[in-house]
Scaffold this active site. Structure first.
Site: not given
Ligand code: SF4
Length: 210
Positions: A119, A137
């Site tokens: 991420k 996220d």
């Protein structure tokens, strides 16, 4: 499905025509550190400590030789501060000693840095270099599931792969930012602002409530 995706895209464009990253940074490595620090925290909290951190330790050299206790003290408000102080010091050291202070534009190399996962790399590559990537996220994952863009059982990587199939590649970075903002200000985890949302009829949350 395409029609539904089009509606979602249109709504996101309407709400956030020019989305941008809300983390404050002044150079590539500051962004990398800010994203690492944002794990299990919020951009707002991170933005309250990074100016102090980067003012006291303005270079990678300063950060790598910083006193860990002092870093912990500065990072205390954002949580997990022991671990995060270690990450900051170690990332600064690796960047300084192995990369001459230049952030590598390479996923595999970036993922080797401590505290840096998929991420984080997606956020950094997309924000700094316009690299097509969708960082998943907590907001992006929640919204994808609420809007049936992903299944409830999907982990972040499955969600990412599904979103990459649904959205045009050239919009991935923008869609990520829009979904983060939508999750932060409208479709919150607790008490989402459903009354004003135009996606109610295609939302899993509404079905649940009915
Ligand atoms: Fe989120 Fe509510 Fe809109 Fe569903 S209806 S997408 S839960 S804000």
């Amino acid at each position: 499905m395409n029609e539904k995706v089009n509606r979602i895209e249109k709504y996101l464009d309407q709400l956030f025509p020019n989305p941008h990253c809300e983390l404050i940074y002044h150079c590539d490595w500051e962004l990398l550190l800010a994203v690492v620090l944002s794990a299990q925290s919020t951009d707002k909290r991170v933005n309250s400590v990074t100016p102090i951190l980067f003012q006291k330790y303005p270079t990678l050299k300063d950060l790598k030789s910083a006193d860990i206790k002092d870093l912990e003290q500065i990072l205390r408000p954002i949580g997990s501060f022991h671990k995060k102080a270690y990450y900051v010091k170690e990332i600064a050291r690796i960047l300084e000693e192995d990369y001459n202070g230049i952030l590598p534009q390479d996923r595999a190399l970036l993922e080797q840095f401590p505290g840096v996962g998929r991420k984080t790399v997606n956020v950094v590559l997309s924000e700094l270099y316009n690299y097509p990537a969708i960082a998943v996220d907590t907001h992006v994952e929640r919204i994808s599931k609420r809007l049936y863009l992903a299944a409830l059982k999907d982990g972040p990587y499955e969600v990412e792969k599904k979103l990459m199939k649904k959205f045009a590649k050239e919009t991935w970075g923008k869609r990520h930012l829009q979904m983060v903002l939508f999750g932060r200000y409208h479709c919150k985890a607790v008490k989402p602002n459903c009354e004003e949302c135009l996606l109610r009829d295609i939302c899993r949350e509404q079905k649940k409530r009915k």
